[in-house]
Scaffold this motif. Sequence first.
Motif, short mmCIF file in Angstrom:
data_model
loop_
_atom_site.label_atom_id
_atom_site.label_comp_id
_atom_site.label_asym_id
_atom_site.label_seq_id
_atom_site.Cartn_x
_atom_site.Cartn_y
_atom_site.Cartn_z
N VAL A 56 5.54 46.53 45.01
CA VAL A 56 5.19 46.45 46.57
C VAL A 56 6.04 45.32 46.73
CG1 VAL A 56 3.41 46.14 48.16
CG2 VAL A 56 2.82 47.28 46.12
N GLY A 57 7.05 45.61 47.63
CA GLY A 57 7.91 44.53 48.15
C GLY A 57 7.32 43.57 49.14
N LYS A 58 8.02 42.39 49.15
CA LYS A 58 7.83 41.39 50.09
C LYS A 58 7.78 41.76 51.47
CE LYS A 58 8.14 37.16 47.27
NZ LYS A 58 8.77 36.02 47.19
N LYS A 59 8.56 42.78 51.79
CA LYS A 59 8.75 43.09 53.15
C LYS A 59 7.53 43.83 53.85
CE LYS A 59 13.64 43.75 53.36
NZ LYS A 59 14.85 44.66 53.40
N ILE A 60 6.69 44.15 52.67
CA ILE A 60 5.51 44.92 53.30
C ILE A 60 4.35 44.11 54.02
CG2 ILE A 60 3.64 46.29 52.38
CD1 ILE A 60 5.80 47.82 50.56
N ALA A 88 0.91 38.29 50.39
CA ALA A 88 0.37 38.65 49.03
C ALA A 88 -0.91 39.26 49.25
CB ALA A 88 0.27 37.08 48.36
N VAL A 89 -1.89 38.82 50.12
CA VAL A 89 -3.15 39.33 50.33
C VAL A 89 -2.99 41.03 50.22
CG1 VAL A 89 -5.24 39.59 51.61
CG2 VAL A 89 -3.98 37.37 51.14
N MET A 90 -1.98 41.33 51.35
CA MET A 90 -1.88 42.87 51.69
C MET A 90 -1.32 43.53 50.55
SD MET A 90 -1.70 45.16 53.84
CE MET A 90 -2.19 44.35 55.59
N ARG A 91 -0.48 42.90 49.98
CA ARG A 91 0.40 43.36 48.65
C ARG A 91 -0.71 43.85 47.46
NH1 ARG A 91 4.35 39.52 49.68
NH2 ARG A 91 4.07 38.49 47.92
N ASN A 92 -1.33 42.84 47.28
CA ASN A 92 -2.25 42.96 46.41
C ASN A 92 -3.48 43.88 46.88
OD1 ASN A 92 -1.36 41.04 44.53
ND2 ASN A 92 -2.30 39.20 45.46
N ARG A 93 -3.86 44.02 47.97
CA ARG A 93 -4.89 45.22 48.27
C ARG A 93 -4.11 46.71 48.12
NH1 ARG A 93 -5.72 48.60 52.15
NH2 ARG A 93 -3.97 47.98 53.36
#
Length: 114
Positions: A47-51, A54-59
Amino acid sequence: MKKSQRIKKNEEFQKVFKTGKSFANRQFVVYVCKAENQREFRIGLSVGKKIGNAVMRNRIKRCIRQSFLEMKEDLLQDQDYVIIARHPAAKLDFHETKKSLQHVLRIARVLKKK
């Protein structure tokens, strides 16, 4: 997920990218690669950083892992899967994430029909 079910090393990711096939929908890209001498499937997540932060990517990663755990019985077991989340995946809740993953796995023909 158990450690034996995870793809963590860069060499393992690269092997799946080079030898596997890719399938996609709007939310996810899934690479599928047949793994020799393997009793259960393994997944790798990207899950790239553009998404998002960190909270959103981990979810997103938690939703993907939980979806795979629930679909465990329906998946082909001797495969490696690498899932890449695209930007629209950030707006999905758990049920939509699972439905989208089922869709792309059906396209890849690795999900058993019910």
